[in-house]
Design a protein around this motif. Sequence first.
Motif, PDB file in Angstrom:
ATOM      1  N   ASP A  68      44.497  40.464  58.048  1.00 44.03           N
ATOM      2  CA  ASP A  68      43.448  41.258  57.424  1.00 44.03           C
ATOM      3  C   ASP A  68      43.870  41.674  56.023  1.00 44.03           C
ATOM      4  N   LEU A  69      45.184  41.772  55.830  1.00 46.91           N
ATOM      5  CA  LEU A  69      45.745  42.191  54.543  1.00 46.91           C
ATOM      6  C   LEU A  69      47.002  41.387  54.257  1.00 46.91           C
ATOM      7  N   VAL A  70      47.061  40.772  53.093  1.00 46.03           N
ATOM      8  CA  VAL A  70      48.243  40.050  52.634  1.00 46.03           C
ATOM      9  C   VAL A  70      48.777  40.775  51.413  1.00 46.03           C
ATOM     10  N   LEU A  71      50.036  41.184  51.467  1.00 49.13           N
ATOM     11  CA  LEU A  71      50.636  41.928  50.364  1.00 49.13           C
ATOM     12  C   LEU A  71      51.734  41.102  49.701  1.00 49.13           C
ATOM     13  N   VAL A  72      51.656  41.017  48.372  1.00 53.07           N
ATOM     14  CA  VAL A  72      52.599  40.214  47.587  1.00 53.07           C
ATOM     15  C   VAL A  72      53.472  41.128  46.740  1.00 53.07           C
ATOM     16  N   ILE A 149      43.320  35.236  40.229  1.00 53.38           N
ATOM     17  CA  ILE A 149      42.604  36.506  40.025  1.00 53.38           C
ATOM     18  C   ILE A 149      42.034  36.595  38.606  1.00 53.38           C
ATOM     19  N   LYS A 150      41.627  35.471  38.043  1.00 57.12           N
ATOM     20  CA  LYS A 150      40.998  35.488  36.726  1.00 57.12           C
ATOM     21  C   LYS A 150      39.690  36.276  36.798  1.00 57.12           C
ATOM     22  N   GLY A 151      39.493  37.135  35.809  1.00 55.60           N
ATOM     23  CA  GLY A 151      38.279  37.920  35.753  1.00 55.60           C
ATOM     24  C   GLY A 151      38.287  39.149  36.639  1.00 55.60           C
ATOM     25  N   ARG A 152      39.347  39.338  37.414  1.00 54.71           N
ATOM     26  CA  ARG A 152      39.452  40.507  38.283  1.00 54.71           C
ATOM     27  C   ARG A 152      40.176  41.639  37.562  1.00 54.71           C
ATOM     28  N   HIS A 153      40.084  42.845  38.127  1.00 52.20           N
ATOM     29  CA  HIS A 153      40.817  43.993  37.593  1.00 52.20           C
ATOM     30  C   HIS A 153      42.100  44.184  38.396  1.00 52.20           C
ATOM     31  N   ALA A 154      43.201  44.415  37.700  1.00 49.22           N
ATOM     32  CA  ALA A 154      44.482  44.568  38.383  1.00 49.22           C
ATOM     33  C   ALA A 154      45.443  45.346  37.503  1.00 49.22           C
ATOM     34  N   THR A 155      46.497  45.830  38.125  1.00 48.53           N
ATOM     35  CA  THR A 155      47.570  46.477  37.383  1.00 48.53           C
ATOM     36  C   THR A 155      48.899  45.840  37.769  1.00 48.53           C
ATOM     37  N   ASP A 178      41.757  49.430  42.660  1.00 46.46           N
ATOM     38  CA  ASP A 178      40.988  48.902  43.792  1.00 46.46           C
ATOM     39  C   ASP A 178      39.834  48.084  43.245  1.00 46.46           C
ATOM     40  N   ASP A 179      39.934  46.758  43.368  1.00 47.62           N
ATOM     41  CA  ASP A 179      38.867  45.859  42.953  1.00 47.62           C
ATOM     42  C   ASP A 179      38.296  45.157  44.180  1.00 47.62           C
ATOM     43  N   GLY A 180      37.994  45.948  45.205  1.00 45.33           N
ATOM     44  CA  GLY A 180      37.409  45.411  46.426  1.00 45.33           C
ATOM     45  C   GLY A 180      38.431  44.759  47.321  1.00 45.33           C
ATOM     46  N   ASP A 181      38.381  43.428  47.422  1.00 42.46           N
ATOM     47  CA  ASP A 181      39.344  42.727  48.271  1.00 42.46           C
ATOM     48  C   ASP A 181      40.611  42.363  47.520  1.00 42.46           C
ATOM     49  N   LEU A 182      40.788  42.962  46.332  1.00 40.86           N
ATOM     50  CA  LEU A 182      42.042  42.856  45.568  1.00 40.86           C
ATOM     51  C   LEU A 182      42.475  44.273  45.203  1.00 40.86           C
ATOM     52  N   VAL A 183      43.632  44.697  45.718  1.00 40.54           N
ATOM     53  CA  VAL A 183      44.138  46.040  45.444  1.00 40.54           C
ATOM     54  C   VAL A 183      45.566  45.892  44.945  1.00 40.54           C
ATOM     55  N   THR A 184      45.846  46.435  43.761  1.00 43.09           N
ATOM     56  CA  THR A 184      47.146  46.217  43.138  1.00 43.09           C
ATOM     57  C   THR A 184      47.814  47.536  42.768  1.00 43.09           C
ATOM     58  N   GLY A 185      49.156  47.525  42.793  1.00 37.93           N
ATOM     59  CA  GLY A 185      49.949  48.690  42.421  1.00 37.93           C
ATOM     60  C   GLY A 185      50.783  48.385  41.198  1.00 37.93           C
ATOM     61  N   ALA A 186      51.173  49.416  40.474  1.00 31.66           N
ATOM     62  CA  ALA A 186      51.911  49.268  39.218  1.00 31.66           C
ATOM     63  C   ALA A 186      53.393  49.021  39.467  1.00 31.66           C
ATOM     64  N   GLY A 187      54.273  49.939  38.997  1.00 21.66           N
ATOM     65  CA  GLY A 187      55.713  49.743  39.154  1.00 21.66           C
ATOM     66  C   GLY A 187      56.153  49.808  40.606  1.00 21.66           C
ATOM     67  N   ASP A 193      52.268  54.434  47.127  1.00 24.83           N
ATOM     68  CA  ASP A 193      50.913  54.882  46.837  1.00 24.83           C
ATOM     69  C   ASP A 193      49.883  53.848  47.280  1.00 24.83           C
ATOM     70  N   LEU A 194      50.166  52.586  46.997  1.00 22.71           N
ATOM     71  CA  LEU A 194      49.271  51.493  47.371  1.00 22.71           C
ATOM     72  C   LEU A 194      49.072  51.441  48.883  1.00 22.71           C
ATOM     73  N   ALA A 195      50.172  51.481  49.620  1.00 25.52           N
ATOM     74  CA  ALA A 195      50.078  51.358  51.071  1.00 25.52           C
ATOM     75  C   ALA A 195      49.393  52.571  51.693  1.00 25.52           C
ATOM     76  N   LEU A 196      49.694  53.761  51.198  1.00 27.74           N
ATOM     77  CA  LEU A 196      49.042  54.959  51.722  1.00 27.74           C
ATOM     78  C   LEU A 196      47.546  54.933  51.424  1.00 27.74           C
ATOM     79  N   TYR A 197      47.172  54.457  50.238  1.00 27.40           N
ATOM     80  CA  TYR A 197      45.759  54.354  49.904  1.00 27.40           C
ATOM     81  C   TYR A 197      45.055  53.351  50.821  1.00 27.40           C
ATOM     82  N   LEU A 198      45.681  52.201  51.034  1.00 22.62           N
ATOM     83  CA  LEU A 198      45.074  51.192  51.917  1.00 22.62           C
ATOM     84  C   LEU A 198      44.985  51.699  53.343  1.00 22.62           C
ATOM     85  N   LEU A 199      45.982  52.460  53.772  1.00 26.45           N
ATOM     86  CA  LEU A 199      45.945  53.050  55.105  1.00 26.45           C
ATOM     87  C   LEU A 199      44.760  54.017  55.212  1.00 26.45           C
TER      88      LEU A 199
END
Length: 239
Positions: A68-72, A149-155, A178-187, A193-199
Amino acid sequence: MHVQIVLFDGFDPLDAIAPFEVFHAGGTASGGAVEVELVSAEGPRDVVSGTGGLTLRANAALDPARADLVLVPGAAGPLGGNDAPGAGEAFDGVGAEAAAEAQATVPVLLGRTLATGLPALLGAATADPAVTVASVCGGSLLLSMAGLIKGRHATTHHLGLELLDTAGTHAVRARVVDDGDLVTGAGVTSGLDLALYLLEREVGPQVAHAVEELFAYERRGTVWRPAGPVPATTLSGAR
């Protein structure tokens, strides 16, 4: 929610372990609503990180059909300098293999990963609207370098924001995007923060709050979304 956290040679261990612990704790707090595993494109194997040779075990193959979620995560290593191969070399793969022998910089590690089976698997994940793809730090650079992820929003890490724009991704200077089915974290520490938000987003705020309390950690920053009014002016320095 079944979470697969991807390991590749040279990955940053904190990018992977921080979210793993959050999701694992979330599974306990939710009575099993969250499952998390470490995976690689090649299947079960020991994967050497870019930090002091620290090795983690991938217990399964990356399989977007099961996730359901793939994290890179991103890569860990020198950022590069005057004598190191530049990011542009890694973007087109030219020179990356030869340069890797001299110094495995972050751009080189990411560029080398493009030559594995990982980009195709990540492509299947990004193409499936039922799968959310997330990344921490340079993980979004890997996705961007692979043309996914061309054209998507990310950090990403603040030093890599310009590279995201270069590859056609709309870079946002925010802790979590949070760009819908693409969610990215900074440093790197933004993995918490990313994982807690997704949770919170996928399971619920009470479960996310319970994990925050367990870890004695409160999420930082506003989660940026491509929604709502655009600020009329730049507020930097304004009072």
